[in-house]
Write a protein that holds these residues in place. Sequence first.
Motif, PDB file in Angstrom:
ATOM      1  N   GLU A 289     -50.637   1.677   6.656  1.00 27.33           N
ATOM      2  CA  GLU A 289     -49.838   0.852   6.898  1.00 27.33           C
ATOM      3  C   GLU A 289     -48.496   0.963   6.061  1.00 27.33           C
ATOM      4  N   LEU A 290     -48.976   1.136   4.835  1.00 26.91           N
ATOM      5  CA  LEU A 290     -47.840   1.136   3.738  1.00 26.91           C
ATOM      6  C   LEU A 290     -47.323   2.824   3.475  1.00 26.91           C
ATOM      7  N   SER A 291     -46.269   2.858   3.419  1.00 24.50           N
ATOM      8  CA  SER A 291     -45.421   4.389   3.662  1.00 24.50           C
ATOM      9  C   SER A 291     -44.084   4.238   2.993  1.00 24.50           C
ATOM     10  N   TYR A 292     -43.612   5.358   2.452  1.00 25.74           N
ATOM     11  CA  TYR A 292     -42.396   5.213   2.221  1.00 25.74           C
ATOM     12  C   TYR A 292     -41.159   4.986   3.376  1.00 25.74           C
ATOM     13  N   PHE A 293     -40.096   4.799   2.803  1.00 19.98           N
ATOM     14  CA  PHE A 293     -38.786   4.671   4.149  1.00 19.98           C
ATOM     15  C   PHE A 293     -37.651   5.088   3.327  1.00 19.98           C
ATOM     16  N   GLY A 294     -36.689   5.164   4.416  1.00 23.18           N
ATOM     17  CA  GLY A 294     -35.340   5.770   3.672  1.00 23.18           C
ATOM     18  C   GLY A 294     -34.458   4.659   3.520  1.00 23.18           C
ATOM     19  N   GLN A 295     -33.471   5.039   2.525  1.00 25.02           N
ATOM     20  CA  GLN A 295     -32.410   3.932   2.146  1.00 25.02           C
ATOM     21  C   GLN A 295     -31.017   4.618   2.031  1.00 25.02           C
ATOM     22  N   GLU A 296     -30.021   3.807   2.190  1.00 27.73           N
ATOM     23  CA  GLU A 296     -28.843   4.351   2.088  1.00 27.73           C
ATOM     24  C   GLU A 296     -28.457   5.406   3.372  1.00 27.73           C
ATOM     25  N   GLY A 297     -28.842   4.894   4.602  1.00 32.29           N
ATOM     26  CA  GLY A 297     -28.532   5.728   5.573  1.00 32.29           C
ATOM     27  C   GLY A 297     -26.967   5.797   5.865  1.00 32.29           C
ATOM     28  N   MET A 298     -26.754   7.071   6.579  1.00 32.86           N
ATOM     29  CA  MET A 298     -25.218   7.404   6.968  1.00 32.86           C
ATOM     30  C   MET A 298     -25.249   7.355   8.400  1.00 32.86           C
ATOM     31  N   THR A 299     -23.993   7.019   8.862  1.00 34.21           N
ATOM     32  CA  THR A 299     -23.431   6.803  10.450  1.00 34.21           C
ATOM     33  C   THR A 299     -23.122   8.099  10.729  1.00 34.21           C
ATOM     34  N   GLU A 300     -22.559   9.044   9.845  1.00 30.41           N
ATOM     35  CA  GLU A 300     -22.452  10.281  10.276  1.00 30.41           C
ATOM     36  C   GLU A 300     -22.795  11.382   9.329  1.00 30.41           C
ATOM     37  N   VAL A 301     -23.400  12.599   9.892  1.00 34.38           N
ATOM     38  CA  VAL A 301     -23.956  13.565   9.101  1.00 34.38           C
ATOM     39  C   VAL A 301     -23.234  14.971   9.517  1.00 34.38           C
ATOM     40  N   GLN A 302     -22.962  15.820   8.532  1.00 32.33           N
ATOM     41  CA  GLN A 302     -22.390  17.019   8.923  1.00 32.33           C
ATOM     42  C   GLN A 302     -23.538  17.945   8.510  1.00 32.33           C
ATOM     43  N   CYS A 303     -24.043  18.630   9.603  1.00 24.92           N
ATOM     44  CA  CYS A 303     -25.150  19.756   9.422  1.00 24.92           C
ATOM     45  C   CYS A 303     -24.602  21.098   9.882  1.00 24.92           C
ATOM     46  N   GLY A 304     -24.141  22.106   8.919  1.00 27.92           N
ATOM     47  CA  GLY A 304     -23.393  23.012   9.403  1.00 27.92           C
ATOM     48  C   GLY A 304     -22.107  22.823  10.303  1.00 27.92           C
ATOM     49  N   LYS A 305     -22.088  23.391  11.574  1.00 26.26           N
ATOM     50  CA  LYS A 305     -21.181  23.379  12.442  1.00 26.26           C
ATOM     51  C   LYS A 305     -21.349  21.994  13.494  1.00 26.26           C
ATOM     52  N   VAL A 306     -22.584  21.499  13.136  1.00 23.92           N
ATOM     53  CA  VAL A 306     -22.858  20.097  14.162  1.00 23.92           C
ATOM     54  C   VAL A 306     -22.629  18.714  13.520  1.00 23.92           C
ATOM     55  N   THR A 307     -21.891  17.872  14.043  1.00 23.84           N
ATOM     56  CA  THR A 307     -21.932  16.593  13.357  1.00 23.84           C
ATOM     57  C   THR A 307     -22.754  15.604  14.270  1.00 23.84           C
ATOM     58  N   PHE A 308     -23.556  14.944  13.536  1.00 16.74           N
ATOM     59  CA  PHE A 308     -24.537  14.141  14.099  1.00 16.74           C
ATOM     60  C   PHE A 308     -23.796  12.530  13.780  1.00 16.74           C
ATOM     61  N   GLN A 309     -24.096  11.617  14.960  1.00 16.87           N
ATOM     62  CA  GLN A 309     -23.689  10.291  14.842  1.00 16.87           C
ATOM     63  C   GLN A 309     -24.928   9.398  14.939  1.00 16.87           C
ATOM     64  N   PHE A 310     -25.034   8.427  14.123  1.00 17.42           N
ATOM     65  CA  PHE A 310     -26.192   7.436  14.403  1.00 17.42           C
ATOM     66  C   PHE A 310     -25.872   6.074  14.583  1.00 17.42           C
ATOM     67  N   GLN A 311     -26.525   5.481  15.393  1.00 13.57           N
ATOM     68  CA  GLN A 311     -26.505   3.912  15.592  1.00 13.57           C
ATOM     69  C   GLN A 311     -27.814   3.407  15.874  1.00 13.57           C
ATOM     70  N   CYS A 312     -27.886   1.887  15.700  1.00  8.78           N
ATOM     71  CA  CYS A 312     -29.223   1.291  15.716  1.00  8.78           C
ATOM     72  C   CYS A 312     -29.715   1.726  17.569  1.00  8.78           C
ATOM     73  N   SER A 313     -30.909   1.459  17.733  1.00 12.18           N
ATOM     74  CA  SER A 313     -31.537   1.446  18.815  1.00 12.18           C
ATOM     75  C   SER A 313     -32.315   0.164  19.316  1.00 12.18           C
ATOM     76  N   SER A 314     -32.177  -0.449  20.550  1.00 16.62           N
ATOM     77  CA  SER A 314     -32.919  -1.597  20.870  1.00 16.62           C
ATOM     78  C   SER A 314     -34.287  -1.541  20.814  1.00 16.62           C
ATOM     79  N   ASP A 315     -34.834  -0.212  21.095  1.00 18.61           N
ATOM     80  CA  ASP A 315     -36.087   0.110  21.234  1.00 18.61           C
ATOM     81  C   ASP A 315     -36.798  -0.083  19.890  1.00 18.61           C
ATOM     82  N   SER A 316     -35.934  -0.087  18.757  1.00 22.62           N
ATOM     83  CA  SER A 316     -36.649  -0.170  17.685  1.00 22.62           C
ATOM     84  C   SER A 316     -37.238  -1.449  17.137  1.00 22.62           C
ATOM     85  N   THR A 317     -38.471  -1.733  17.114  1.00 19.04           N
ATOM     86  CA  THR A 317     -39.099  -3.075  16.886  1.00 19.04           C
ATOM     87  C   THR A 317     -39.893  -3.126  15.619  1.00 19.04           C
ATOM     88  N   ASN A 318     -39.637  -2.173  14.770  1.00 22.85           N
ATOM     89  CA  ASN A 318     -40.283  -2.231  13.184  1.00 22.85           C
ATOM     90  C   ASN A 318     -39.391  -2.121  12.150  1.00 22.85           C
TER      91      ASN A 318
END
Length: 458
Positions: A413-442
């Motif tokens: 049950e106990l694990s590591y978790f991420g902090q200081e998340g970014m809404t936009e991440v550049q990976c090479g020539k690809v840009t990722f955008q992130f937003q919260c999901s209503s499916d997330s229950t944890n």
Amino acid sequence: MAAELFPARKLSTVQQYQQQNLSNNNNTVQGCNWQGLYPSIRERNAVMFNNELMADIHFVVGPPGGTQRVPGHKYVLAVGSSVFHAMFYGELAEDKDEIRIPDVEPASFLAMLKYIYCDEIDLCADSVLATLYAAKKYIVPHLARACVNFLETSLSARNACVLLSQSCLFEEPDLTQRCWEVIDAQAELALRSEGFCDIDAQTLESILRRETLNAKEMVVLEAALSWAEAECQRQELQPTIENKRLVLGKNIYLIRIPAMALDDFANGVAQSGVLTLNETNDIFLWYTAAKKPELKFVCKPRKGLTPQWCHRFQSCAYRSNQWRYRGRCDSIQFAVDKRVFIAGFGLYGSSCGSAEYQAKIELKRQGSVTLGVAIINYFSDGSSKTFPVFFEHPVQIEPDTFYTASVVLDGNELSYFGQEGMTEVQCGKVTFQFQCSSDSTNGTGVQGGQIPELIFYA
């Protein structure tokens, strides 16, 4: 259901004429002052589409037994196509009243004329390749570009091999490159598609030579034999193993059989009959002998594709009462600005010693259409590093659309978790955008939680 989702809209008078002209060949405008009904030259030209009124040329379009007689107007056609201009007004202008065009399908010819007369592009999956052929033949570049855009949008592993063959024929390098991107990343799906058996021998050779093909060599062999069986039928040969070798020719040596695992070779290829006894013996020696024989087959494994990793957190942590699972879902939404192929996720593991986890990972488009699901077991050694889990096949992700990445974990049950998340991440020539999901229950969201990495090909 379609009527409920897309309510019928009232057609304008000119659109009604277009529909009539498509369905009823040789339609004529009734009334002596029909011009007064339409305020623009575009609308008046559209009325003349596939219309006998003032027609000064006719085309007999289609192969024998499937022809359609189509009326035309030389001036309008010449304005829309340099080929028609040369045909009707050039030094070698046609003086015939009727022109036969056996190599173009009637529906595609009408689609081209609709663009020339009406300035409208009407494409469908069943006829877009034939329309592209017509647009190329008569040099209608804007329509040809629209056809290529349509094909790029609808490109998938199911049709990539066929479109690769056609893109080379039509000399469309951008479409060719897009096809290779799909074939490389989703090679096993592309090789197992029905369309693979329809490609020509030259395209088969180019695929078998592909260094970046992301597929097991056994799948490549099975696909080549399926193609050979279809080719035997096209050549009216019995699909015996000898005839399959015959139609494959030297392409058989592009299959990297010596690069297979020994078990795959011994239990599969060696007993299939596709190799000669000498070839089978030499490959066994290649696996086992210190002095290896020379082989005609390519012996090095394919390089495949190198996966890229999108890291969405700047740090990770653990606390004595977090991160807990208990069957709840961790989820995040993301979008990209270029087509990519998601191969899997990087996940955190146990923060209190080594532990086994079972992960159910899922990828959905716009939160509803499931594109990929997998259940994977992985071992966490208790460190803060991430652990990769993969789908069976990479999932194609289109730009400017949000997708939902989810995981349900069962384990410590106990694990590591991420902090200081970014809404936009550049990976090479690809840009990722992130937003919260209503499916997330944890508790996973943009700022913190699970699913720290997306593993992808671009």
